[in-house]
Design a protein around this motif. Structure first.
Motif, PDB file in Angstrom:
ATOM      1  N   SER A  57       0.393   4.260   0.377  1.00 39.58           N
ATOM      2  CA  SER A  57       0.156   5.278   1.427  1.00 39.58           C
ATOM      3  C   SER A  57       0.980   4.997   2.671  1.00 39.58           C
ATOM      4  O   SER A  57       1.125   5.876   3.518  1.00 39.58           O
ATOM      5  N   ASN A  58       1.479   3.773   2.813  1.00 37.86           N
ATOM      6  CA  ASN A  58       2.269   3.458   4.008  1.00 37.86           C
ATOM      7  C   ASN A  58       3.753   3.763   3.836  1.00 37.86           C
ATOM      8  O   ASN A  58       4.549   3.494   4.728  1.00 37.86           O
ATOM      9  N   LEU A  82      -3.260  -3.687  -4.946  1.00 34.21           N
ATOM     10  CA  LEU A  82      -2.634  -2.539  -4.289  1.00 34.21           C
ATOM     11  C   LEU A  82      -1.524  -1.911  -5.113  1.00 34.21           C
ATOM     12  O   LEU A  82      -1.300  -0.708  -5.030  1.00 34.21           O
ATOM     13  N   ASN A 135       0.859  -1.184   0.000  1.00 30.60           N
ATOM     14  CA  ASN A 135       0.000   0.000   0.000  1.00 30.60           C
ATOM     15  C   ASN A 135       0.904   1.245   0.000  1.00 30.60           C
ATOM     16  O   ASN A 135       1.575   1.536   0.989  1.00 30.60           O
TER      17      ASN A 135
HETATM   18  C1  LIG Z   1      -3.785   2.030   2.418  1.00 27.26           C
HETATM   19  O1  LIG Z   1      -3.281   2.636   3.572  1.00 27.26           O
HETATM   20  C2  LIG Z   1      -4.002   3.767   3.977  1.00 27.26           C
HETATM   21  C3  LIG Z   1      -3.226   4.456   5.087  1.00 27.26           C
HETATM   22  O2  LIG Z   1      -2.779   3.518   6.027  1.00 27.26           O
HETATM   23  C4  LIG Z   1      -5.405   3.336   4.389  1.00 27.26           C
HETATM   24  O3  LIG Z   1      -6.153   4.439   4.791  1.00 27.26           O
HETATM   25  C5  LIG Z   1      -6.050   2.670   3.189  1.00 27.26           C
HETATM   26  O4  LIG Z   1      -7.314   2.138   3.551  1.00 27.26           O
HETATM   27  C6  LIG Z   1      -5.204   1.547   2.660  1.00 27.26           C
HETATM   28  N1  LIG Z   1      -5.747   1.065   1.409  1.00 27.26           N
HETATM   29  C7  LIG Z   1      -6.114  -0.181   1.221  1.00 27.26           C
HETATM   30  C8  LIG Z   1      -6.684  -0.504  -0.112  1.00 27.26           C
HETATM   31  O5  LIG Z   1      -5.986  -1.027   2.076  1.00 27.26           O
END
Ligand SMILES: *[C@@H]1O[C@H](CO)[C@@H](O)[C@H](O)[C@H]1NC(C)=O
Ligand SMILES: *[C@@H]1O[C@H](CO)[C@@H](O)[C@H](O)[C@H]1NC(C)=O
Ligand SMILES: *[C@@H]1O[C@H](CO)[C@@H](O)[C@H](O)[C@H]1NC(C)=O
Ligand SMILES: *[C@@H]1O[C@H](CO)[C@@H](O)[C@H](O)[C@H]1NC(C)=O
Ligand SMILES: *[C@@H]1O[C@H](CO)[C@@H](O)[C@H](O)[C@H]1NC(C)=O
Ligand SMILES: *[C@@H]1O[C@H](CO)[C@@H](O)[C@H](O)[C@H]1NC(C)=O
Length: 616
Positions: free
Chosen positions: A367-368, A419, A365
């Motif tokens: 975003s991490n 992802l 992911n």
């Molecule tokens: C990816 O990580 C973000 C931040 O931790 C989170 O909000 C989001 O739900 C995640 N996306 C998925 C598809 O798991």
């Protein structure tokens, strides 16, 4: 490879079940040959999966210690493998870690076991050894700057070291009874010394003596190919430890407990990034600037495309995926800081354990991760675990373990595609481990084992190619049992691809070479291949057609028995077969004079069909 016994416990119940069900299956041959039926014009899937391998560093690889190092690298070169993984692994700390002791400012320290030598020098600033802060031969301990005298201590230690070193530009002090007397007979002793220079100099302990030659040889043998360099071992002083870890003085002595500590001293992980940045700069930017602003020159201007970040992260420092992801980002930032290289690609995780889907979900992911951090490739490992070293029939139980793994791979693939579909995958350790492998008195396996493990790899590559995995790396080029002549402790002999005595290829090596030479990645197409083998209990087969219409069939005998197969119209074609008879040589080339073929125990065969216009 991990050293955690826990996985063996997980496997054991399943192996018992399998042994009951598999051994009750009828032996092959009762119902005549198995027919392999190929629908040559029915496309099944595109062949995308690159067969590769890994080389793990150890003394038998190193030209500094090994009588077979030349053969090893000649064999590696002859493979022409893409994406070979070079794993600088922890069991020999002096072969794996470029900075084994932390920088110590104006203090300079040495800490060695009996019969080793401490080397001290104040030459860098043209100075001399001006002061001995601490010297003790005995059971003293402690990091540089915090050395404490132990219960056992040679009372003359300080005066002896003063006499040898003070006023000298450099000095060497052997840690022996001859020099210090024996303050506690029968107790293992160490020599600890702390000095200062006049004029003062700052001290670091960078040392590439054993790391450079092996990497030079690897990069020369894989020149022109893509490769994955994994300096998988972090200096353990980067982690919080109660007492410094004592590593072997001798580069060829094994240390299975080097990866201690679970939390970095520097929680920002900047120091971690700096270590990796300097290491990569040493090899790709002719040198680096150390912790005190001093230039260290190497002259190396190497290039490689992928750097893998750590190994078996759940095992080696028990990292959570959140912690690891921060470390991964910090290493990339560190490499960029010290090399200004923004083109390097990165491989993450190298997971050892199974069904850790939460690791994939977090790491993949974006975003991490910090901004601008690529997730170019992920890696994970699979070993089929043997139940017996010596019983060839038990090797049949390796194959169903791979079937189970493909179910896990399917789930990982779903997560990846959801992802981070651009992220590629290398299963960069795929192999077999027999029980008791690192026990020096374990019996040697029979030579048919090489064929069983070779068949397992060919089978795995074939099955995983259906799942579109990018790279499947055979584990690993050089392992060995206890070698008394070289005084080497065992290093996973059952995982080796080469004969440790001669450096020659085993059936495992020749199977990797056969697949690398035969598979035309992204040109070959798999076509629908069926057999009369009920439940695929005896063989695996998969047929491929090339753009130029050349046709070939991979066949793997999963049984410790002869198995007869037929392929319609293969007469007039040729077969390359790796079996017990082909030994330590290349596959045997056979002109096919019949549509029926006998595969001996655990044979791997590639059948090249005669040109299509003659047979159809
Ligand atoms: C990816 O990580 C973000 C931040 O931790 C989170 O909000 C989001 O739900 C995640 N996306 C998925 C598809 O798991
Ligand atoms: C040692 O390093 C410190 C910190 O980087 C620096 O301030 C000092 O000038 C250095 N000393 C010498 C002798 O190079
Ligand atoms: C297969 O893997 C699962 C975990 O997904 C494990 O629980 C099971 O014991 C394994 N079964 C076999 C037959 O290997
Ligand atoms: C390291 O160990 C090997 C094997 O035990 C031995 O032959 C060699 O002399 C040792 N080297 C040093 C520098 O002690
Ligand atoms: C290694 O090669 C030698 C010489 O061919 C042979 O005698 C020996 O059995 C081989 N050992 C293994 C484990 O393959
Ligand atoms: C084998 O060759 C015969 C004669 O050329 C042809 O009729 C037949 O379709 C071929 N069979 C297969 C399975 O290719």
């Amino acid at each position: 490879m991990n050293i955690n016994k826990r996985w063996f416990v997980v496997f054991a119940p399943f192996l018992l079940l399998q042994s009951v069900s598999l051994l009750s299956v009828q032996k092959p041959g009762n119902d005549g040959p198995i027919a392999i039926k190929v629908s040559w014009s029915s496309h099944d899937y595109d062949l995308h999966t690159i067969p590769s391998l890994q080389l793990v560093t150890n003394p038998l690889v190193s030209r500094q210690f090994s009588p077979v190092s030349k053969q090893i690298f000649a064999n590696l070169k002859q493979l022409n493998a893409e994406y070979a993984r070079y794993a600088v692994w922890f069991p020999y700390p002096k072969l794996a870690v470029a900075e084994l002791n932390p920088p110590s400012g104006s203090l300079q320290c040495g800490n060695v076991g009996e019969d080793s030598v401490i080397h001290l020098s104040c030459e860098r600033n043209g100075g001399v050894i001006s002061q001995i802060d601490f010297a003790s031969f005995g059971t003293s301990a402690g990091a540089c700057g915090q050395m404490k005298q132990g219960a056992c201590h040679a009372t003359d230690s300080l005066s002896v070291v003063q006499r040898i070193c003070v006023g000298q530009k450099r000095c060497d002090i052997p840690a022996t009874d001859d020099i210090f007397g024996d303050p506690c007979v029968g107790t293992p002793k160490r020599l600890l010394v702390q000095i200062q220079c006049n004029p003062p100099q700052n001290n670091t302990y960078w040392d590439f003596t054993y790391i450079d030659p092996m990497l030079e040889d690897f990069l020369a043998a894989t020149d022109g190919h893509s490769r994955i360099i994994s300096f998988s071992t972090q200096p353990n002083w980067l982690f919080q430890l109660d007492t410094p870890h004592i590593y072997p003085d001798n580069a060829t002595h094994v240390d299975w407990s080097y990866p201690v500590g679970t939390k970095f001293v520097d929680d920002s992980m900047q120091a971690l990034g700096d270590y990796y940045g300097r290491l990569v700069a040493w090899y790709t930017r002719a040198g680096f600037i150390d912790e005190y602003g001093l230039k260290h020159n190497s002259g190396y201007l190497y290039n490689w495309d992928y750097t893998e970040i750590f190994n078996e992260i759940e095992g080696e420092h028990q990292m959570s995926i959140e912690y690891y992801t921060r470390a991964y980002d910090a290493v990339i930032q560190g490499i960029r800081r010290h090399t200004n290289n923004y083109d390097m690609k990165y491989v993450g995780m190298a997971l050892a354990a199974h069904n850790e889907f939460s690791y994939y979900k977090y790491f993949l992911n974006h975003s991490n991760h910090a901004p601008d951090i690529p997730i170019d490739m992920i890696s994970y490992h699979f070993y089929a675990i043997g139940t017996s070293r010596v019983d060839p029939l038990s090797y049949e139980l390796l194959f169903p373990q791979l079937d189970n793994f493909t179910v896990e791979v399917e789930q990982i693939e779903q997560i990846r595609k959801n992802l981070s579909p651009q992220t590629r995958t290398t299963i960069d350790e795929l192999g077999v481990i027999l029980p008791d492998d690192n026990n020096p008195s374990a019996p040697l396996f029979p030579l048919i084992y090489w064929n069983a493990a070779a068949a397992l790899y060919a089978y795995s590559w074939g099955k995983l190619s259906r799942q579109g995995i990018d790279v499947v790396g055979h584990s690993q080029l050089v392992g060995y049992p206890h070698l008394p002549d070289l005084q080497l402790e065992p290093q996973y002999p059952s995982v080796a691809l080469l004969n440790w005595t001669t450096g020659e290829g085993t059936a495992k090596y020749w199977t990797s070479k056969l697949l690398i030479d035969t598979a035309d990645i992204d040109n070959d197409q798999a076509v629908v291949t069926q057999t009369t083998d009920v439940g695929d209990r005896n063989i695996f087969s998969q047929a491929f057609v090339r753009k130029d219409l050349r046709r070939w069939v991979l066949i793997v005998n999963k049984r410790y028995a002869n198995v007869d197969v037929t392929i319609a119209n293969c007469t007039g074609g040729q077969m390359q077969i790796i079996n017990e008879a082909s030994g330590f040589g290349p596959p045997t080339l056979v002109a096919l004079t019949s549509d029926q073929i006998t595969l001996s125990a655990f044979a791997v065969a590639v059948v090249h069909m005669p040109p299509a216009d003659k047979s159809s």
